[in-house]
Design an enzyme around this catalytic site. Structure first.
Site, PDB file in Angstrom:
ATOM      1  N   SER A 122       1.019  -1.331   0.588  1.00  0.00           N
ATOM      2  CA  SER A 122      -0.206   0.223  -0.315  1.00  0.00           C
ATOM      3  C   SER A 122       0.937   1.200   0.032  1.00  0.00           C
ATOM      4  O   SER A 122       0.215   1.992   0.292  1.00  0.00           O
ATOM      5  CB  SER A 122      -1.481  -0.186   1.277  1.00  0.00           C
ATOM      6  OG  SER A 122      -1.905  -1.376   1.073  1.00  0.00           O
ATOM      7  N   LYS A 125      -0.650   3.751  -2.964  1.00  0.00           N
ATOM      8  CA  LYS A 125      -1.570   4.589  -2.865  1.00  0.00           C
ATOM      9  C   LYS A 125      -0.556   6.111  -2.130  1.00  0.00           C
ATOM     10  O   LYS A 125      -1.261   7.234  -2.296  1.00  0.00           O
ATOM     11  CB  LYS A 125      -1.942   4.594  -1.148  1.00  0.00           C
ATOM     12  CG  LYS A 125      -3.027   3.403  -1.348  1.00  0.00           C
ATOM     13  CD  LYS A 125      -4.184   2.702  -0.752  1.00  0.00           C
ATOM     14  CE  LYS A 125      -4.527   1.561  -0.263  1.00  0.00           C
ATOM     15  NZ  LYS A 125      -3.836   0.950   0.029  1.00  0.00           N
ATOM     16  N   SER A 183      -6.321   2.671   4.813  1.00  0.00           N
ATOM     17  CA  SER A 183      -5.331   2.795   3.270  1.00  0.00           C
ATOM     18  C   SER A 183      -6.945   1.479   2.448  1.00  0.00           C
ATOM     19  O   SER A 183      -6.407   0.595   2.202  1.00  0.00           O
ATOM     20  CB  SER A 183      -4.236   1.667   3.966  1.00  0.00           C
ATOM     21  OG  SER A 183      -3.678   0.475   3.094  1.00  0.00           O
ATOM     22  N   LYS A 298       2.834   6.582   5.519  1.00  0.00           N
ATOM     23  CA  LYS A 298       1.961   5.049   4.762  1.00  0.00           C
ATOM     24  C   LYS A 298       2.874   3.942   5.331  1.00  0.00           C
ATOM     25  O   LYS A 298       3.813   3.597   4.932  1.00  0.00           O
ATOM     26  CB  LYS A 298       1.898   5.550   3.092  1.00  0.00           C
ATOM     27  CG  LYS A 298       0.870   4.196   2.886  1.00  0.00           C
ATOM     28  CD  LYS A 298      -0.800   4.852   2.673  1.00  0.00           C
ATOM     29  CE  LYS A 298      -1.352   3.872   2.493  1.00  0.00           C
ATOM     30  NZ  LYS A 298      -1.512   2.711   3.518  1.00  0.00           N
TER      31      LYS A 298
END
Length: 351
Positions: A122, A125, A183, A298
């Site tokens: 992720s 992202k 997420s 993140k």
């Protein structure tokens, strides 16, 4: 009286005796082998080779004493790296790849396997969010208050989720928080569909156009070892990046005030409408380092990528640290702290 017959020889007459010189000439001029059948016994060559092998092996075993071996043995690359880490007090880190970078200058303080392409889960992202904000800055047709209608396909995304439903109506601002805090893979797909349709209104594959924009941005930023195959980071062999490239991207993204505000938010509540009914959805940031000197960015994890983390730490300067495939989820937090503490001191001592 008959005359008696002469007696016959009982043994044939012997050939005349040969001189030693003549005998040797006869032996060496013969074509017959001097040894038995070579199929049943080793040849002189093989005997000689085996003899020489035994003698050389015994000689080498005699030479290869522990002292001589230590003199000629060279260090492996891993041993050399370990010695360098010890000499420079670099923290022991379990991640398969990691990098620490000073954000303002882009100076790489240090890294391990940091230019090796691998799946980043992720952390993808970060680029999804950055591209959305970049597109919004280019036009007045789409704003943070624009409403996105979530498709059934977006709502059916597996993995981490913002818990969106098909038919949900949500603002760009709210869904960006659903993308970066819990997420949400559903939020990532919904944003890619919405912005992809903006990029090419007549296309039946809006997500493909959004991915093209992500890859275009990667090239513009000099992320040479990065390619995006989806907007959320679920397992896909063409969705690759490196620890160093993620550091570069985060360094640029963290200069955007809106981006910093989103990834630095610990808890956020969104208003969602569906068929005239309103509901609230509260999301909590998966980044456990917030409010501990860290300001984003993140987390990520898949079976293929392992536990991953990109974190921004700011004291005297902003340091970006990226860990890919740590040994555990909790190891990320501990190792990120150790690296930024070491990296900040190391950078401050830079000539």
């Amino acid at each position: 009286m008959e005359t008696p017959r002469p007696r016959s020889n009982l043994r044939p007459a012997l050939p005349p005796r040969m001189s030693s010189k003549a005998l040797l000439q006869a032996v060496f001029s013969s074509k017959k082998p001097l040894l038995p059948n070579p199929r049943r016994s080793p040849s002189i060559t093989s005997l000689n080779s085996s003899t020489s092998t035994r003698s050389s092996s015994s000689a080498s075993s005699h030479r290869d004493t522990p002292e001589s071996t230590s003199r000629i043995r060279t260090r492996s690359s891993s041993e050399t790296r370990k010695s360098y880490h010890i000499l420079n007090n670099i923290p022991a880190v379990s991640a398969a790849a990691w990098c620490i970078m000073e954000a303002h200058t882009g100076h790489v303080v240090y890294g391990h396997c940091d230019i090796e392409p691998r799946e980043i889960a992720s952390l993808t992202k970060i680029m999804t969010c950055y591209v959305v904000l970049k597109l919004l800055a280019k036009t007045d047709k789409v704003t943070m208050d624009s409403v996105i209608k979530v498709s059934e396909k977006a709502a059916s995304m597996i993995g981490t989720s913002a818990e969106l439903k098909g038919g949900d109506e949500i603002t760009v601002k709210d869904i960006l928080h659903g993308l970066m805090l819990p997420s949400g893979n559903d939020a990532a797909w919904a944003l890619a569909e919405f912005l992809g349709s903006f990029l090419n209104p007549n296309s039946s594959k809006p997500v493909s156009h959004f991915l093209s924009e992500m890859n275009k941005t990667a090239r513009e930023l000099g992320l040479d070892n990065t390619s995006y195959g989806n907007p959320h980071g679920l397992i896909y062999k063409r969705n690759l990046s490196t620890a160093r490239d993620v550091c570069k991207l985060a360094s640029v993204a963290m200069k955007d005030e809106t981006f910093r505000g989103i990834v630095g938010t610990k808890i956020y509540t969104a208003d969602i409408w569906n068929n005239g009914e309103r509901r609230e959805k509260t999301w909590e940031n998966t980044n456990k380092l917030l409010n501990k000197g860290f300001e984003g960015v993140k987390t990520g994890v898949t079976n293929k990528a392992g536990p991953c983390l990109c974190a921004s730490f700011k004291k005297d300067t902003r340091m970006i640290v990226v860990l890919l495939n740590s040994k555990s989820m909790d190891a990320r937090w501990i190792e990120a702290k150790k690296l930024v503490e070491w990296g900040t001191v190391k950078y401050s001592c830079k000539p």
